[in-house]
Enzyme design. Structure first.
Site, mmCIF file in Angstrom:
data_model
loop_
_atom_site.group_PDB
_atom_site.id
_atom_site.type_symbol
_atom_site.label_atom_id
_atom_site.label_comp_id
_atom_site.label_asym_id
_atom_site.label_seq_id
_atom_site.Cartn_x
_atom_site.Cartn_y
_atom_site.Cartn_z
ATOM 1 N N ASP A 64 13.512 -2.547 13.908
ATOM 2 C CA ASP A 64 14.721 -1.697 13.087
ATOM 3 C C ASP A 64 13.979 -0.099 13.213
ATOM 4 O OD1 ASP A 64 16.817 -0.995 12.000
ATOM 5 O OD2 ASP A 64 16.276 -1.534 10.106
ATOM 6 N N GLU A 78 0.855 -1.238 -0.026
ATOM 7 C CA GLU A 78 0.050 -0.076 0.049
ATOM 8 C C GLU A 78 0.828 1.257 0.000
ATOM 9 O OE1 GLU A 78 -3.388 1.769 3.028
ATOM 10 O OE2 GLU A 78 -1.994 0.459 3.728
ATOM 11 N N HIS A 79 0.374 2.170 -0.614
ATOM 12 C CA HIS A 79 1.039 3.630 -0.853
ATOM 13 C C HIS A 79 0.569 4.552 0.013
ATOM 14 C CE1 HIS A 79 1.831 7.712 -2.042
ATOM 15 N NE2 HIS A 79 3.152 7.283 -2.348
ATOM 16 N N LEU A 80 1.501 4.873 1.161
ATOM 17 C CA LEU A 80 0.770 5.754 2.165
ATOM 18 C C LEU A 80 1.585 7.295 1.772
ATOM 19 C CD1 LEU A 80 0.845 3.829 5.365
ATOM 20 C CD2 LEU A 80 -1.161 4.501 3.954
#
Length: 309
Positions: A217, A89-91
């Site tokens: 991380d 998904e692009h946020l």
């Protein structure tokens, strides 16, 4: 590669937008598709699929708690000629700022999540009747993870262990030092480690450690925010000691003080916190030595010396 993406995503529309991005390990690009915008990470290393599959498992584990926001993983695709692509998904993200305090609260809630499952389990054991099963989240009573994850491009063994000091010494510190021995045969690192490893259990005397689901991380390059709230991404998750999460966050900056204030409001520092933080920072220095070379030798050895004082 765009032809491959069109086929794998079953989309007629595939239009890149924004500029190409390059992180420390992989390259990335955003695309418009028939189903909406996606972000595609590409890595040409032979172990790229393993690396991305570990990231998928990490994102799914974090997402399942409902406590933190992460990009929704979609698909790992093998690339012709080697390597892999990871579609998610692009946020639309920006640097963490006004949402830092909120993220501190959310990370504390994440680290307490498994402990609360344990408390719920104990309550159910004292209640007459059958305990809920099926899709309900289950308490995890060991340290590790169900699959290999990569911190950077280095695969991490996550075999389940009953106690945290054993897991951390064997699967985090020893694993990194084995790579340093292989590539550098550094005598001083070898000698310092032989003295330090026997002292590690002393740092955990009298401390009860409940396995906590970690991002794994959490440096400033893996956190962000948008108009909805904070976002974390690029995880290398496992069940470990919650304090481990804070080491890299404190090492390289980028986290406002409000993040730590909000976090410790929910999880106060335990006795011996600062010494253990050094131990956890040692892992990150060793990992950087293995990724980026000898410039991290001095901080690695210096941290070992400080722990031996």
């Amino acid at each position: 590669m765009e032809q491959l993406l069109r086929a794998e995503l079953r989309t007629a529309t595939l239009r890149a937008f924004g500029g190409p991005g390059a992180g420390c390990i992989s390259e990335g690009r955003a695309y418009d598709t028939d189903a909406g915008p996606v972000f595609v990470k590409v890595n040409r290393r032979t172990q790229a699929r393993q690396m991305f599959e570990g990231e998928v498992a990490s994102l799914e584990a974090l997402r399942s708690t409902g406590l933190v926001r992460v990009p929704r993983p979609m698909k790992v695709i093998d690339l012709p000629g080697g390597g892999a692509a990871f579609v998610m998904e692009h946020l639309k993200m920006k640097s963490l700022s006004s949402q830092a305090s909120k993220l501190g609260e959310q990370m504390a809630d994440l680290h307490l999540y498994n402990q609360k499952l344990r408390e719920k389990l104990k309550e159910e054991e004292n209640t007459v009747g059958r305990r809920g099963e099926g899709a309900e989240p289950q308490y995890v009573d060991k340290f590790g993870f169900h699959t290999v994850t990569c911190c950077g491009f280095i695969p991490q063994v996550n075999e389940w262990q009953d106690d945290w000091p054993t897991f951390f010494a064997r699967h985090r510190l020893q694993a990194q030092l084995d790579l340093i021995e292989k590539d550098y045969a550094d005598r001083e690192a070898r000698e310092l480690w032989s003295r330090l490893q026997v002292k590690i259990p002393d740092l955990f005397c009298g401390l009860e450690i409940v396995p906590a689901l970690l991002h794994g991380d959490l440096w400033s390059g893996n956190v962000a925010e948008d108009d909805v709230g904070p976002i974390i991404y690029d995880p290398a998750s496992f069940y470990g000691h919650s304090e481990f999460e804070l080491a890299i966050a404190l090492m390289f900056g980028g986290f406002p003080r409000s993040f730590f204030t909000a976090y410790h409001r929910k999880i106060p520092k335990a006795p011996g916190f600062d010494q253990r933080l050094l131990l956890y920072q040692l892992f990150n220095y060793l990992n950087h030595w293995n990724h980026f070379g000898r410039e991290y030798r001095s901080p690695s050895l210096g941290t070992m010396r400080r722990l031996l004082k």
